[in-house]
Design a protein around this motif. Sequence first.
Motif, PDB file in Angstrom:
ATOM      1  N   GLU A 121      15.501 -11.399   7.947  1.00 21.76           N
ATOM      2  CA  GLU A 121      14.272 -10.547   7.495  1.00 21.76           C
ATOM      3  C   GLU A 121      12.790 -11.240   7.736  1.00 21.76           C
ATOM      4  OE1 GLU A 121      14.394  -8.951   3.674  1.00 21.76           O
ATOM      5  OE2 GLU A 121      16.593  -8.570   3.862  1.00 21.76           O
ATOM      6  N   GLY A 122      11.924 -10.666   8.645  1.00 17.55           N
ATOM      7  CA  GLY A 122      10.525 -11.101   8.915  1.00 17.55           C
ATOM      8  C   GLY A 122      10.752 -11.827  10.229  1.00 17.55           C
ATOM      9  N   ALA A 123      11.891 -12.034  10.731  1.00 15.27           N
ATOM     10  CA  ALA A 123      11.883 -12.926  11.862  1.00 15.27           C
ATOM     11  C   ALA A 123      11.510 -12.162  13.139  1.00 15.27           C
ATOM     12  CB  ALA A 123      13.233 -13.399  12.254  1.00 15.27           C
ATOM     13  N   GLU A 124      11.676 -10.965  13.257  1.00 11.98           N
ATOM     14  CA  GLU A 124      11.207  -9.936  14.316  1.00 11.98           C
ATOM     15  C   GLU A 124      10.390  -9.047  13.774  1.00 11.98           C
ATOM     16  OE1 GLU A 124      15.033 -11.885  15.507  1.00 11.98           O
ATOM     17  OE2 GLU A 124      14.795 -10.372  13.876  1.00 11.98           O
ATOM     18  N   ALA A 125       9.158  -9.212  13.385  1.00  8.60           N
ATOM     19  CA  ALA A 125       8.243  -8.412  12.704  1.00  8.60           C
ATOM     20  C   ALA A 125       6.898  -8.062  13.526  1.00  8.60           C
ATOM     21  CB  ALA A 125       7.875  -8.862  11.402  1.00  8.60           C
ATOM     22  N   ALA A 126       6.488  -7.132  13.334  1.00  6.99           N
ATOM     23  CA  ALA A 126       5.249  -6.479  14.329  1.00  6.99           C
ATOM     24  C   ALA A 126       4.118  -6.060  13.186  1.00  6.99           C
ATOM     25  CB  ALA A 126       5.349  -5.608  15.434  1.00  6.99           C
ATOM     26  N   LEU A 127       3.013  -6.647  13.480  1.00  6.02           N
ATOM     27  CA  LEU A 127       1.922  -6.201  12.326  1.00  6.02           C
ATOM     28  C   LEU A 127       0.727  -5.348  13.109  1.00  6.02           C
ATOM     29  CD1 LEU A 127       0.267  -6.145   9.698  1.00  6.02           C
ATOM     30  CD2 LEU A 127      -0.675  -8.478  10.264  1.00  6.02           C
ATOM     31  N   PHE A 128       0.327  -4.473  12.832  1.00  7.58           N
ATOM     32  CA  PHE A 128      -0.488  -3.640  13.406  1.00  7.58           C
ATOM     33  C   PHE A 128      -1.688  -3.415  12.389  1.00  7.58           C
ATOM     34  CE2 PHE A 128       3.266  -2.722  15.425  1.00  7.58           C
ATOM     35  CZ  PHE A 128       3.160  -2.459  16.713  1.00  7.58           C
ATOM     36  N   ARG A 129      -2.923  -3.382  12.752  1.00 10.04           N
ATOM     37  CA  ARG A 129      -4.170  -3.376  11.840  1.00 10.04           C
ATOM     38  C   ARG A 129      -5.103  -2.394  12.519  1.00 10.04           C
ATOM     39  NH1 ARG A 129      -6.000  -8.492  11.239  1.00 10.04           N
ATOM     40  NH2 ARG A 129      -4.630  -8.672   9.594  1.00 10.04           N
TER      41      ARG A 129
END
Length: 155
Positions: A121-129
């Motif tokens: 969990e969280g190792a392959e994450a993407a954030l868009f803003r």
Amino acid sequence: MAELTNDSGAIRLLVDPVTREGGGRILASVAIEYRDARDREWWPLVRLPVIHLLPGSAEALVAGLQDVLRGAAPGFAWQSGDGALGLQVGVPEGQGDLLLAEVGVDLALFLAESAGAPRREGAEAALFRWPVTRGAAVAFGDGLRREAEGLGRDA
């Protein structure tokens, strides 16, 4: 489908509730898409074919968004039941009528199921803003509420 489009109309979060399982859990697909100016079509940047929304979580997302829109809260944070999707919406200082949306997509569950990768969990994450207008936020909340209600209460 419920879509949270940025203020320029170039990128959006798309949440598409597909079915309601017994117990009220909703299965939905989610995508971050961009609008191609050449063909005026939406194309995926990231797409998760299945996320799980716990009973009442779609309603909680809509309620949090409504609190921000009417000024009862400066922002809210929400997460899908499986942790694959997170959304924060808030009122940034000095932005006038714009809100700021932050969309987090955790690919861990998808990669574990499709690629056989270990779930981290969280190792392959993407954030868009991106900034959104209040009208776009209202349309997103209304769309999600209608879609969830249209699935009925139990499958």
